[in-house]
Write a protein that holds these residues in place. Structure first.
Motif, PDB file in Angstrom:
ATOM      1  N   ALA A  16       2.335   8.716  -9.042  1.00 28.97           N
ATOM      2  CA  ALA A  16       3.156   7.738  -9.589  1.00 28.97           C
ATOM      3  C   ALA A  16       3.222   7.918 -11.381  1.00 28.97           C
ATOM      4  CB  ALA A  16       2.850   6.527  -9.284  1.00 28.97           C
ATOM      5  N   PHE A  66      -7.686   7.118   1.211  1.00 30.07           N
ATOM      6  CA  PHE A  66      -6.581   6.441   1.064  1.00 30.07           C
ATOM      7  C   PHE A  66      -6.886   5.143  -0.187  1.00 30.07           C
ATOM      8  CE2 PHE A  66      -5.582   8.042   4.834  1.00 30.07           C
ATOM      9  CZ  PHE A  66      -4.113   8.610   4.893  1.00 30.07           C
ATOM     10  N   ALA A 101       2.057   3.137  -2.375  1.00 31.23           N
ATOM     11  CA  ALA A 101       1.422   3.922  -3.257  1.00 31.23           C
ATOM     12  C   ALA A 101       0.760   5.148  -2.540  1.00 31.23           C
ATOM     13  CB  ALA A 101       0.646   3.094  -4.424  1.00 31.23           C
ATOM     14  N   ALA A 102      -0.128   4.683  -1.626  1.00 28.84           N
ATOM     15  CA  ALA A 102      -0.641   5.838  -0.899  1.00 28.84           C
ATOM     16  C   ALA A 102      -0.093   6.926  -0.526  1.00 28.84           C
ATOM     17  CB  ALA A 102      -1.726   5.020   0.125  1.00 28.84           C
ATOM     18  N   VAL A 149      -6.399   6.729  -3.586  1.00 24.32           N
ATOM     19  CA  VAL A 149      -4.971   7.013  -4.094  1.00 24.32           C
ATOM     20  C   VAL A 149      -4.311   5.733  -4.488  1.00 24.32           C
ATOM     21  CG1 VAL A 149      -2.876   7.822  -3.487  1.00 24.32           C
ATOM     22  CG2 VAL A 149      -4.860   8.977  -2.582  1.00 24.32           C
ATOM     23  N   THR A 150      -4.711   4.881  -3.589  1.00 27.51           N
ATOM     24  CA  THR A 150      -3.809   3.375  -3.964  1.00 27.51           C
ATOM     25  C   THR A 150      -4.372   2.616  -5.468  1.00 27.51           C
ATOM     26  OG1 THR A 150      -3.991   3.286  -1.552  1.00 27.51           O
ATOM     27  CG2 THR A 150      -3.059   1.162  -2.932  1.00 27.51           C
ATOM     28  N   ALA A 195       0.576  -1.144  -0.108  1.00 30.27           N
ATOM     29  CA  ALA A 195       0.049   0.155  -0.254  1.00 30.27           C
ATOM     30  C   ALA A 195       0.808   1.202   0.032  1.00 30.27           C
ATOM     31  CB  ALA A 195      -0.852  -0.009   1.234  1.00 30.27           C
ATOM     32  N   ALA A 246      -3.555   4.599  -8.611  1.00 34.18           N
ATOM     33  CA  ALA A 246      -2.029   4.292  -9.152  1.00 34.18           C
ATOM     34  C   ALA A 246      -1.989   3.061  -9.777  1.00 34.18           C
ATOM     35  CB  ALA A 246      -1.009   4.420  -7.735  1.00 34.18           C
TER      36      ALA A 246
END
Lengths: 304, 399, 266
Positions: free
Chosen positions: A10, C146, A4-5, C149-150, A2, C153
């Motif tokens: 990215a 959250f 990336a959060a 965002v995850t 996780a 990506a």
């Protein structure tokens, strides 16, 4: 994972294709409704509450809607030291976390690249604190810093600390706790940018007469700026609103109370909702202003 | 290099007994090499031959296991990369993405405290005709433009030695030609020593004064491009630099200025001064474009070698020339490039054919025959692809 | 090792930083074996009783159960809503896209105490009684950003040609979504769900404003901090820690093994 959060945006900037927008609407609607109902409306109701006045001859905790702007004057007068402490502690803790987290992230992200297993292991250790209760970790520090521990005894015998001094309940212990608790939030985004850092740029720096130190300042640091910005925001924002570390049952004392403590006490203890709401509105406003200025100064608006 | 000063001219590069071992393999084995000042030198070889490692050693990005590196007579073996009078045009260009084109180009000058860095950077950008884009960021430029910026960023420092690490690899064919000419022009203009590393034989031959063909960490042969092409000394060079028809046989006798080799019962002559060895079993060769194709048995004549008859097994037209494959019993496949002087093929598929060539065009190789592939056909695309895959797998396995 | 300032300085510094990060964890773990009854501050002696009879301490297991329940439900809500939002944001262009992105960023930029107080003020105004439901609503809210965002990506790194290929091979929009898009996004969605569960499980600040009388595990710890911490709390925290660590290590080793297997199969 996780991580990336915590990272910056990215990859390359994606160009979303234009497609049937009703599909997008269907996808968006539930989430947006949830945000409207439980994020935007509460913010509005917080603002409304901040203007409320007590019901005449009512019980404690009974208020009616009014436009009592004096609430703001009252809380600023009563709690300005809390604001100063909140932002002061948060800034110091953010800087400390950066100083600890950056080298750590650099070591894991750049130096350990040739050993993927070690890299994965170290990274797991960095996020390990997430797996154990935030409150218990903070309590552990409280007990490690208690007056009769070897650590404090040693500091006293070295005269770093006066004989009747304490570690807990001081500005130091609160900042220490904030630094500790948000260190992974600082380290991870910096790690994500450094892990992607192309070491060929460093070779190019060396090829163009830049010493390792100059290469670091001119190449590595600017290229990891997005990670630093996300890291500092992820540390500063929660740190400035925190009320656990500064609370008397944890690392703080009456002398170290931050705005968070004031909001908590007013809302949950004194049931003084308008003042708690006014404090929250001011805190939120100040944070947005600070973050806005910071992001603009570092030139990383596109991060948001 | 002293701060604030440019190199007056290119410098000699001397590599003495250079070794580089990485855990698990040796990249460079006892390399001795001298590159004279002001020359355009190309290191040519397949991937993994050690050419890029050599370049990185010269740039100071790697430390040799043993041996010395001298630039302009000065030992720089233990001099750190950022203190060497050397600049590199990286294969990936490695343009700093957070700086403008101008900032990139003036970076090295500023580090050395050279006066009027910005002015000199503009000058270098004018040389590569990109001054109008100096305020852009690298990612806003095309591949060819980035390559020119990388070149300007290196050249502006007037290094005694400029290293080029396959900088043209990412460009398309047309742009590549253009860049090759431009590079050559810049080299003539500024008079630096260029060390160019590439796996593209054509690029090496068109650009360099001297080409060194590298294989397995060692230099196989070195010389002017024409010399390397016309007189390869090893099977590797014969096949890496263009194509060759190679035959193996015993030397039977000598005849005047030539030796005679028995190739499956046919006597083939090779000039003595073009053969590396004169006795025993040797490998000889001839370039496909030197061969003449005949539909009838040619008359025996002094100074001409003849092979045949064989069958035409493949005819492929490639514009300027046509490539024929001829299977000769007992010898194998022979490749012939014939100029397209007439419309249509000279011989048809399945026809009977002979080949002949002037004795002067043959060459004899140094290799022990058992180590060399008998025929050039071994280096076809399928073989190369297979080899590359094996290498890749080995690499993945290691990682 | 050309770019190091001194060969040992950086590893040493990093080791110290990691020790700093891990000290309280070790402390918590060690004190889960402390033979103390009420206030787990002074080391009394070693015992396994706390581990064998975890639920002896009043309320600790109930609080743990509540935390799991809240975590699962809140994660479910946040993951579903967040994944939909992420796909919309990464795959479609529409008016107001940047406004929505900002709206999703805002909860992350809002201090938890403000989020908590805001929701509490809202529930107060609306006359909603605080309890399990309000905790779940609050948790799903802060997890949502959250998740977006995850997953975003992951969507952004997805090759759109894969979906186009699905359509080319006669897949309806729904089939393409369920058979191609969703499976490819799964690693991102799972990561987001794990993150959300971890965030929810450990949240105290927002919970405190919206829990009514309901005790989650962090609420239990907070209350116990004032009146004396039972060592069973350390046991639960340590057990959760070990479980989480095992999950992460297993995930890492299997993905490493899979990569190796793939490389060999080629």
């Amino acid at each position: 994972m996780a991580f990336a959060a915590f990272g910056s945006t990215a990859g390359p900037v994606e160009q979303a294709p234009r497609r049937r927008s009703w599909v997008a609407l269907v996808l968006l609607l539930p989430g947006l409704a949830y945000l409207a109902l439980f994020f935007l409306t509460p913010l509005v109701s917080l603002v409304l509450t901040s203007f409320q006045e007590p019901v005449e001859f009512g019980d404690v905790g009974q208020f009616q809607q009014a436009f009592k702007i004096e609430n703001y004057a009252t809380v600023i007068e009563a709690y300005w030291p809390h604001f100063l402490r909140a932002f002061g502690y948060a800034i110091v803790a953010t800087i400390a976390a950066l100083l600890i987290g950056y080298p750590l992230a650099y070591f894991i992200g750049v130096k350990c690249r040739s050993k993927p297993l070690l890299q994965a292991m170290l990274l797991t250790l960095v996020i390990a604190p997430f797996f154990i209760s935030f409150l218990l970790r903070t309590l552990a520090w409280k007990q490690l810093m208690a007056d009769d521990t070897p650590l404090v005894q040693a500091l006293k015998s070295l005269s770093v600390l006066p004989a009747d001094g304490h570690l807990t309940g001081t500005a130091f212990s609160v900042i220490f706790g904030l630094t500790y608790n948000f260190l992974p939030f600082m380290t991870l985004p910096i790690y994500t940018t450094l892990e992607r850092l192309d070491t060929r740029y460093l070779e190019a720096g060396a090829d163009l007469y830049a010493s390792p130190a100059t290469t670091f300042w001119k190449v590595t640091l600017p290229l990891s700026l997005p990670g630093i910005v996300s890291g500092t925001l992820l540390t500063f924002i929660p740190a400035s609103g925190d009320y656990i570390n500064a609370s008397s049952s944890f690392l703080g004392s009456a002398q170290t109370q931050m705005v968070g403590n004031a909001i908590e006490a007013n809302f949950l203890g004194l049931l003084n909702y308008p003042e708690a709401a006014a404090l929250s509105v001011i805190l939120m406003g100040l944070i947005l202003v600070i973050v806005g200025i910071y992001v603009r100064r570092t030139g990383t608006e596109d991060l948001l | 290099m002293a701060a604030g000063a440019f190199a007056e001219a290119g410098a000699d590069l001397e590599l003495v007994g250079l070794h580089k071992r990485f855990p698990g393999f040796t990249a460079i084995e006892d390399l001795d090499l001298t590159i004279p000042a002001g020359s355009f030198f190309a290191l040519l070889g397949p991937s993994g031959c050690g050419k890029t490692t050599t370049l990185r050693l010269v740039a100071g990005l790697e430390q040799p296991t043993s041996g010395r590196i001298l630039i302009g007579g000065k030992d720089v073996t233990s001099v750190k990369s950022f203190k060497r009078p050397v600049n590199t045009v990286f294969q990936s260009y490695a343009l700093f993405p957070h700086m403008t084109v101008l900032e990139n180009v003036s970076f090295g000058l500023k580090r050395r405290g050279i006066a009027d860095a910005t002015g000199k950077a503009h000058e270098a950008l004018r040389l590569v005709e990109l001054d109008h884009l100096s305020a852009r960021k690298p990612q806003q430029l095309s591949g060819g433009q980035q390559q020119r910026v990388a070149l300007a960023r290196a050249v502006v420092n007037r290094p005694a030695l400029l290293l080029l690490d396959e900088p043209l690899g990412a460009l398309d064919l047309k742009l590549r030609r253009q860049m090759q000419l431009e590079l050559k022009a810049i080299q003539n203009e500024v008079g630096l020593t260029f060390l160019h590393v590439t796996h593209d034989q054509e690029e090496a031959m068109t650009m360099a004064d001297t080409v060194a063909v590298m294989n397995k960490g060692q230099i196989e042969q070195m010389g002017a491009p024409e010399e390397l092409y016309e007189l390869p000394k090893t099977a590797f060079v014969a096949n890496f630099l263009g194509q060759s028809n190679l035959f193996t046989g015993d030397v039977t006798n000598s005849k005047g200025d030539s030796i005679v080799v028995d190739i499956a019962g046919v006597k083939i002559e090779v000039p003595k001064d073009r053969a590396q060895r004169h006795t025993g079993e040797i490998t000889i060769g001839v370039r496909p474009e030197k061969l003449m194709l005949h539909t009838e048995a040619p008359k025996k004549a002094p100074g001409v070698n003849i092979l045949g008859p064989g069958r035409v097994t493949d005819v492929s037209f490639s514009g300027v020339s046509t490539q024929y494959q001829i299977a000769v019993p007992g010898i194998g496949l022979i490749t012939v490039f014939a100029q397209n002087m007439v419309f249509g093929p000279v011989v048809n598929l399945g026809a009977e054919a002979w080949v002949s060539w002037t004795v002067d065009h043959g060459f004899g190789l140094l290799d022990e025959p058992e180590h060399t592939p008998k025929f050039s056909a071994d280096t076809d695309t399928a073989t190369i692809a297979l080899q590359t895959r094996h290498e890749l797998l080995a690499e993945i396995e290691e990682a | 090792m050309r770019f190091s300032l001194g060969k040992w300085l950086l590893p040493l510094y990093s080791a110290l930083a990691l020790i700093f990060l891990l000290t309280p964890i070790v402390y918590t773990f060690v004190f889960s074996f402390n033979d103390s009854v009420k206030s787990n501050i002074v080391w009394v002696g070693f015992t396994l009783d706390n581990w064998t009879n975890v639920c002896d301490a009043q309320g600790v297991c109930a609080a743990f159960g509540t935390s799991i329940l809240v975590g699962v439900v809140a994660t479910l809500i946040a993951t579903v809503l967040g994944t939909l939002l992420a796909i919309a944001l990464a795959r479609y262009r529409f008016r107001g896209r940047s406004v929505i992105s900002l709206l999703l960023f805002l909860p992350m930029a809002t201090p938890e105490v403000v989020l908590g107080a805001g929701l509490a003020a809202q529930f107060l105004t609306a006359g909603v009684p605080k309890g399990l439901g309000t905790i779940i609503i609050a948790h799903a809210l802060f997890c949502l950003s959250f998740v977006v965002v995850t997953v975003k990506a992951r969507v952004a790194s997805l090759d759109p040609a894969l979906e186009e290929a699905g359509r080319d091979l006669y897949g309806s929009a729904f089939q393409v979504f369920t058979r191609i898009t969703l499976p490819l996004l799964m690693p991102g969605i799972i990561a987001a769900a794990l993150l959300s569960f971890a965030l929810s499980f450990d949240d105290f600040i927002i919970t405190r404003f919206n829990n009514g009388g309901v005790e989650t595990f962090p609420v239990f710890v907070y209350t116990a901090a004032a009146r004396g911490m039972p060592p069973e709390a350390n046991v639960i925290a340590s057990a959760v820690f070990i479980l989480a660590l095992v999950i992460v290590v297993v995930a890492q080793t299997t993905s490493a093994a899979r990569r190796k297997r793939l490389a060999r199969a080629q």
